[in-house]
Design a protein around this motif. Sequence first.
Motif, short mmCIF file in Angstrom:
data_model
loop_
_atom_site.label_atom_id
_atom_site.label_comp_id
_atom_site.label_asym_id
_atom_site.label_seq_id
_atom_site.Cartn_x
_atom_site.Cartn_y
_atom_site.Cartn_z
N ASP A 71 0.86 -1.18 0.00
CA ASP A 71 0.00 0.00 0.00
C ASP A 71 0.90 1.23 0.00
OD1 ASP A 71 -2.46 -1.29 -0.06
OD2 ASP A 71 -2.51 -1.51 2.12
N LEU A 72 0.52 2.22 -0.79
CA LEU A 72 1.30 3.43 -0.91
C LEU A 72 0.86 4.51 0.07
CD1 LEU A 72 1.53 3.59 -4.80
CD2 LEU A 72 3.21 2.66 -3.19
N LEU A 73 -0.34 4.36 0.62
CA LEU A 73 -0.90 5.33 1.56
C LEU A 73 -1.62 4.59 2.68
CD1 LEU A 73 -2.65 7.77 -0.97
CD2 LEU A 73 -0.53 8.20 0.28
N GLU A 74 -1.76 5.29 3.79
CA GLU A 74 -2.61 4.78 4.87
C GLU A 74 -4.06 4.89 4.44
OE1 GLU A 74 -1.61 3.50 7.89
OE2 GLU A 74 0.42 3.63 7.07
N LYS A 75 -4.92 4.09 5.05
CA LYS A 75 -6.34 4.14 4.72
C LYS A 75 -6.90 5.52 5.08
CE LYS A 75 -10.67 1.75 5.22
NZ LYS A 75 -11.39 0.61 5.72
N ASN A 76 -7.61 6.10 4.11
CA ASN A 76 -8.21 7.43 4.27
C ASN A 76 -9.31 7.53 3.22
OD1 ASN A 76 -8.84 10.19 3.92
ND2 ASN A 76 -6.84 10.81 4.71
N GLU A 77 -10.56 7.28 3.64
CA GLU A 77 -11.69 7.23 2.70
C GLU A 77 -11.84 8.51 1.89
OE1 GLU A 77 -13.97 5.02 1.40
OE2 GLU A 77 -12.74 3.51 2.37
N ALA A 78 -11.71 9.67 2.55
CA ALA A 78 -11.88 10.95 1.84
C ALA A 78 -10.82 11.10 0.76
CB ALA A 78 -11.83 12.12 2.82
N LEU A 79 -9.59 10.77 1.09
CA LEU A 79 -8.51 10.85 0.11
C LEU A 79 -8.73 9.82 -1.01
CD1 LEU A 79 -5.84 12.06 -0.82
CD2 LEU A 79 -4.66 10.44 0.70
N GLY A 80 -9.20 8.64 -0.63
CA GLY A 80 -9.50 7.61 -1.63
C GLY A 80 -10.55 8.09 -2.61
N HIS A 81 -11.58 8.76 -2.11
CA HIS A 81 -12.63 9.31 -2.98
C HIS A 81 -12.06 10.37 -3.92
CE1 HIS A 81 -16.66 10.35 -4.23
NE2 HIS A 81 -16.39 11.62 -3.98
N LEU A 82 -11.23 11.26 -3.39
CA LEU A 82 -10.61 12.30 -4.20
C LEU A 82 -9.70 11.68 -5.27
CD1 LEU A 82 -9.89 15.28 -4.82
CD2 LEU A 82 -8.10 15.07 -3.07
N LEU A 83 -8.92 10.70 -4.88
CA LEU A 83 -8.03 10.03 -5.84
C LEU A 83 -8.83 9.29 -6.91
CD1 LEU A 83 -5.29 8.80 -3.38
CD2 LEU A 83 -4.96 10.39 -5.29
N GLY A 84 -10.01 8.80 -6.55
CA GLY A 84 -10.89 8.18 -7.54
C GLY A 84 -11.31 9.18 -8.61
N LYS A 85 -11.61 10.39 -8.18
CA LYS A 85 -11.97 11.45 -9.13
C LYS A 85 -10.78 11.83 -10.01
CE LYS A 85 -15.86 13.52 -6.72
NZ LYS A 85 -16.83 13.01 -7.67
N VAL A 86 -9.61 11.91 -9.41
CA VAL A 86 -8.39 12.21 -10.17
C VAL A 86 -8.14 11.10 -11.20
CG1 VAL A 86 -5.86 12.38 -10.00
CG2 VAL A 86 -7.32 13.61 -8.36
N HIS A 87 -8.25 9.85 -10.76
CA HIS A 87 -8.04 8.69 -11.63
C HIS A 87 -9.00 8.74 -12.83
CE1 HIS A 87 -6.67 4.60 -12.46
NE2 HIS A 87 -7.92 4.18 -12.49
N GLY A 88 -10.27 9.01 -12.57
CA GLY A 88 -11.26 9.09 -13.64
C GLY A 88 -11.00 10.26 -14.57
N SER A 89 -10.64 11.41 -14.03
CA SER A 89 -10.38 12.59 -14.85
C SER A 89 -9.16 12.38 -15.73
CB SER A 89 -10.17 13.83 -13.97
OG SER A 89 -11.35 14.12 -13.26
N LEU A 90 -8.10 11.82 -15.17
CA LEU A 90 -6.90 11.55 -15.97
C LEU A 90 -7.21 10.55 -17.08
CD1 LEU A 90 -4.13 11.31 -13.21
CD2 LEU A 90 -4.56 13.22 -14.78
N SER A 91 -8.06 9.58 -16.79
CA SER A 91 -8.45 8.60 -17.81
C SER A 91 -9.22 9.26 -18.95
CB SER A 91 -9.29 7.48 -17.18
OG SER A 91 -8.52 6.78 -16.23
N SER A 92 -10.05 10.24 -18.62
CA SER A 92 -10.78 10.98 -19.65
C SER A 92 -9.83 11.78 -20.53
CB SER A 92 -11.82 11.91 -19.02
OG SER A 92 -12.80 11.15 -18.34
#
Length: 180
Positions: A120-141
């Motif tokens: 794991d590259l980060l500690e568990k953090n749901e809010a950060l995970g949600h933000l990174l999900g948006k980043v992941h999707g935006s970069l994919s677009s």
Amino acid sequence: MKRYTHTAMALHWLMALLIPAMLTLGHYMHDLKLSPLKLQLYSYHKWLGVSLLLLALLRIIWRLTHQPPALYLPRWQQLASSAVHDLLYLLLIAIPVSGWLMSSAKGVQTVWFGILPLPDLLEKNEALGHLLGKVHGSLSSVLLILIIMHIAAALKHQFIDRDQLLSRMLPGTSATGNLP
């Protein structure tokens, strides 16, 4: 006309097959309800993501150690081509890393091919995970848009300009760029 090496062509076309599969799978699985199928598709998506990250790193190393064929285009087209390629390489690293970071933050370990657990590259953090999900999707677009631009430019050169630029990356073409 000089051509890319066979290794460069193989890496390009392998990724050209895997990236659309990855983008399609990511889009499809995102809206599925939680189920064993969704979890399995997420595993496949992660396997592909890690594989594409490794292939991208190989492509970058190959590109840094092997000079690509010269581009005989107007300066603005050379600059545009270079910018798009640089952004593609950047995204081919950033997208899988953002996915890995997202999984880590959501507390879901990435296991490559179901065998090799990655740290794991980060500690568990749901809010950060949600933000990174948006980043992941935006970069994919953004990647999808750049791929469309890349394909459109290649087709323009092949069918409108007829400058045989595409033949530099096509296996089975002669050194002069003509199809056998």
